[in-house]
Design a protein around this motif. Structure first.
Motif, PDB file in Angstrom:
ATOM      1  N   SER A   1     165.388  33.759  23.852  1.00 49.29           N
ATOM      2  CA  SER A   1     166.482  34.440  23.135  1.00 49.29           C
ATOM      3  C   SER A   1     166.579  35.902  23.548  1.00 49.29           C
ATOM      4  CB  SER A   1     166.247  34.399  21.623  1.00 49.29           C
ATOM      5  OG  SER A   1     166.115  33.084  21.183  1.00 49.29           O
ATOM      6  N   ALA A   2     165.417  36.577  23.627  1.00 51.70           N
ATOM      7  CA  ALA A   2     165.432  38.003  23.948  1.00 51.70           C
ATOM      8  C   ALA A   2     165.992  38.240  25.347  1.00 51.70           C
ATOM      9  CB  ALA A   2     164.011  38.579  23.837  1.00 51.70           C
ATOM     10  N   PHE A   3     165.582  37.404  26.301  1.00 50.79           N
ATOM     11  CA  PHE A   3     166.040  37.609  27.679  1.00 50.79           C
ATOM     12  C   PHE A   3     167.531  37.327  27.777  1.00 50.79           C
ATOM     13  CE2 PHE A   3     161.539  36.345  29.205  1.00 50.79           C
ATOM     14  CZ  PHE A   3     161.058  37.521  28.692  1.00 50.79           C
ATOM     15  N   SER A   4     167.979  36.275  27.083  1.00 52.91           N
ATOM     16  CA  SER A   4     169.405  35.948  27.147  1.00 52.91           C
ATOM     17  C   SER A   4     170.225  37.075  26.520  1.00 52.91           C
ATOM     18  CB  SER A   4     169.631  34.600  26.460  1.00 52.91           C
ATOM     19  OG  SER A   4     170.728  34.659  25.611  1.00 52.91           O
ATOM     20  N   GLY A   5     169.718  37.692  25.432  1.00 52.42           N
ATOM     21  CA  GLY A   5     170.408  38.845  24.845  1.00 52.42           C
ATOM     22  C   GLY A   5     170.513  39.996  25.830  1.00 52.42           C
ATOM     23  N   ALA A   6     169.433  40.262  26.552  1.00 49.29           N
ATOM     24  CA  ALA A   6     169.433  41.376  27.503  1.00 49.29           C
ATOM     25  C   ALA A   6     170.449  41.147  28.617  1.00 49.29           C
ATOM     26  CB  ALA A   6     168.024  41.565  28.080  1.00 49.29           C
ATOM     27  N   ARG A   7     170.568  39.866  29.066  1.00 51.37           N
ATOM     28  CA  ARG A   7     171.510  39.561  30.145  1.00 51.37           C
ATOM     29  C   ARG A   7     172.954  39.671  29.676  1.00 51.37           C
ATOM     30  NH1 ARG A   7     169.802  39.875  35.082  1.00 51.37           N
ATOM     31  NH2 ARG A   7     171.202  38.276  35.854  1.00 51.37           N
ATOM     32  N   LYS A   8     173.147  39.591  28.336  1.00 50.93           N
ATOM     33  CA  LYS A   8     174.514  39.728  27.805  1.00 50.93           C
ATOM     34  C   LYS A   8     174.768  41.157  27.337  1.00 50.93           C
ATOM     35  CE  LYS A   8     174.613  34.949  26.169  1.00 50.93           C
ATOM     36  NZ  LYS A   8     173.946  34.206  25.061  1.00 50.93           N
TER      37      LYS A   8
END
Lengths: 377, 377, 377
Positions: A264-271
């Protein structure tokens, strides 16, 4: 079931669910294959953790802001809690403590650093809400002090010393839980406008409440069963791989238990939603330090063979201090670029390399952990 | 030669070049006059360091931004590197380590503090680019963690321990050099707009490329020869003056080796260009920690009698941590006044006084440095 | 007298003055009632400290800005100084050191945290002047380094070591007093516009100069007499209550001695004048660290049985470092809400609980305090 299947189609991590039956079959057929069981248990835990995380978020989304936040704040690290409880019941206190310390460090350094790096590779400069990061860093700092002080002052060379350490651990655990509760009142009630946007914004397609609750219950049982196999096999497997239980708990368990949150954290950063990533990383670290660890200390009176204290080995205390200080320094500006991620990840790598090459020596069960950072006698 | 002579006329420090032939003559005639040789070597190193520094900057100015930055980043502390290499070849590991630690602390505290003070005595309040200071402080922090962790966790009481410490030192050295390289990519390539103005703005009247390269080559040879005399005489001279090698390396060598950079940093501060001063001070400190020290560890396999590790004595690790923390706290606001300089210089003085009065006890060559900050057995 | 009576009517704390004759009578009649004398001495000190504080402020208000600031800066912690001097003359160095360390920690954590909490319960978010907080935090940091370094490097196992520690303590004391003096020049003279508003704004209805001076003289004598009873009874009373002298000095003496300042700081916070509260809390802490402690070290040559050094026991150094770091992190933003107060108070509670449960073992007078944080032999 329809939702689960749809979720599985969209989320490649869930394909690993295939390993769950395999690990149970293997445990029944070849209970001595420790290394195989260890690998299978790790591979099964990752997708189960992802399901747990999604189910918790779905329930939270249905129950409104304050109650949802509270739910997330107590069940958000359910996987880590179940693994630690299993180890606690087995009396593997070294594994419990190493996994607590490791989860704090991994969330603060690895999850935060990788989020900064992954986000920074896509966006030139990213900004995020400093207020939320400061609150979490402050909570982490208090927890670090609570872990530091007993290690420093304790008087371990007499039997009476152990009793005092135990009383102190219970007092500290109660204080930490109180502060954690007040922190929830602060961020969910009295000053929630300061933390707007940093919470929950991600929940992808929440499940219906019934599905979510059923998943929560069913997967919790599965994680508990897999954890049992994991805890039984870890000691022998670690030796087989040439690793100490401390390294396994500190690095492997921490990364496995946090896999879902990391996704979740990585996907947030990519968005470009770094608020979310920083909130998950530091929020999860402070939750483990101020809620999961105290709960385990108190529960050790009920389910453990003997009471567990809060004393960590000196290196672990230093690592938590370094992680806390890194988080404070890095989140101070509220801006990030890829190299900030490199710096934070490097600190994690330095700790992991050192722990791999120079594991703490352990003479007997837990013996090494009783030694204070500085002798006081 | 014309350029050299012109430079010498304008720069009073270069008048000290007269000591260079004197030190060689003295070394040939009275090789036992250790104290005299020590003083002469110190006096000769200062102007040679200034020439090296000017030559490097001139070459950097000709070769364009990125390549010039890279050149400065690798040759910027050439004097320190040559002295340390000479000591390394002589197996004087204590002197090498003390001079590395001392250079980091002297640049971070003395050079930075004196710049703030000298600038603040002329200007009421000065401002500078925080971004650049934060990058350098971040690099220093990573290096401090790399130096702290092995000192803390190491297990020195068995022969195997030394082997592990050695492997760890090589791993850490490689990681630090990688981070340093990525930091150059960040500040010279991908995000150079954030660091504009802080670099190079000073180069006074660059020399033609041919002159600069010839100076670089010739002076490097001279510094190497003087360093040999310095390293041979330092031990006996220090005893004669009532100082330990640790104090000499930590304070004297560090201040001598950095004399040229200090001159530039102080002159920048007096011209209200504090960006320049902070960049030189912290940039130089992080270069020594993340580039010079790792290079020395790796080169010790080739040119040293035995391999050198990264372990410092506990006091040195604490001093580097204190220096790093001071730099982080002080540069946080991006503003300065004279009293900020007083505070930073006081921290340096406290360390120097303590080291002078309470030098670490050394039983045999390097023995004292093998002891970890906290025993782990 | 009219002013005193009016003051007493308006200030309920001063009703405690009734205990002053009681403590003298009890000391004359039942000199062995240690526990009773201890409680009475504590109760008498609180109102006397309030009178001293008011008298100092009144004199300061009459003598103009710079001289008044200087007066406040030297007499602002007169109560702590008198108690410490009495203990010093009695050779109770452990009590002296514990009360110095305790006063620094209590002012930095308890007074600051309670101000934030009390202010935050009334106002949603409060702002204050960061510049002043940063100056005081910087001074505290320098003092913490001065206390840390000797504890770390000292060489205690030989008789010569004690001599060196003594010399070092005198040097550090002189340096700290110089820095404190320069800090006054900075904040009262050269850059006073940066600190405007943070100083003195509170003085409620200043007394005429004559009354103030007479009060200052008379109350000082009373405090000295009460201190004598306090110091004589504290050791036996502490044992009777099951507390160690270290706990008494660190917590009880510190809170009693600072009661008057705390009343001012809390009242400032409730009036949304957090500048004042932060200035009193951190200013008082840095004054004790950089002025009172050095004065005591130097005076120990004149009035003590033997010279006193600056070495604290390891736990006290860590507590001061933790307090300094907390103050730096917390005052960084210049904003506060109630939960910030909770966090800071929690750090204080963690330290107090630990000290209560795990007091440092003391074999003989001061013996435990000679041990360095890390042995260097």
């Amino acid at each position: 079931m329809h939702f689960l299947l749809k979720e599985i189609r969209h989320n490649p991590i869930l394909w690993l669910l295939g390993f769950v039956p395999v690990v149970f079959a293997t445990a029944a057929l070849v209970p001595q294959a420790h290394r195989l069981l260890f690998v299978l248990a790790v591979l099964s835990t990752v997708p189960l953790a992802a399901l747990l995380s999604h189910a918790t978020e779905s329930v939270a989304a249905k129950t409104g802001d304050a109650a949802g936040g509270l739910l997330n704040a107590t069940l958000g690290n359910l996987t880590e809690l179940i693994i630690a409880l299993t180890a606690l019941r087995a009396g593997e206190y070294m594994l419990v403590k190493a996994s607590i310390a490791g989860a704090i460090v991994a969330n603060t350094l690895f999850m935060l650093g990788a989020s900064f790096l992954l986000g920074g590779l896509k966006y030139h400069v990213q900004e995020y809400n400093r207020g939320s990061a400061r609150l979490q860093a402050g909570l982490l700092f208090v927890a670090a002090v609570a872990l530091l002080i007993p290690s420093l002052l304790s008087d371990s060379d007499v039997a009476a010393g152990a009793q005092v350490t135990q009383t102190l651990s219970v007092c500290l655990a109660v204080v930490l839980m109180l502060v954690y509760g007040l922190g929830l009142v602060f961020s969910l009630q009295t000053h929630r406008e300061l933390f707007a946007g940093a919470e929950h914004a991600a929940a992808p397609a929440a499940w219906p409440l019934r599905v979510a609750l059923a998943t929560l219950a069913g997967v919790t049982v599965l994680v508990a069963l897999v954890s049992e196999i994991f805890v039984e096999s870890v000691q022998a497997a670690a030796e087989g791989f040439g690793m100490t239980p401390a390294f396994v708990g500190f690095v492997i368990v921490a990364l496995v238990g946090g896999a879902a949150e990391m996704a979740s954290a990585f996907s947030g950063a990519r968005k470009n939603r770094l608020d979310l990533s920083v909130g998950i990383a530091l929020g999860s670290a402070s939750q483990i330090a101020l809620f999961v660890a105290p709960v385990l200390v108190l529960l050790s009176y009920v389910i453990g063979p003997t009471a567990m204290d809060l004393q960590l080995w000196p290196g672990a205390v230093v690592m938590i201090l370094v992680a806390t200080l890194t988080a404070s320094l890095v989140t101070n500006s509220g801006r990030s670029a890829w190299f900030v991620g490199v710096l934070v990840l490097t600190v994690y790598m330095l700790l992991a390399i050192t722990l791999y090459l120079l594991p703490p020596r352990v003479q007997g069960p837990g013996e090494d952990f009783e030694r204070p950072l500085v002798r006081n006698s």
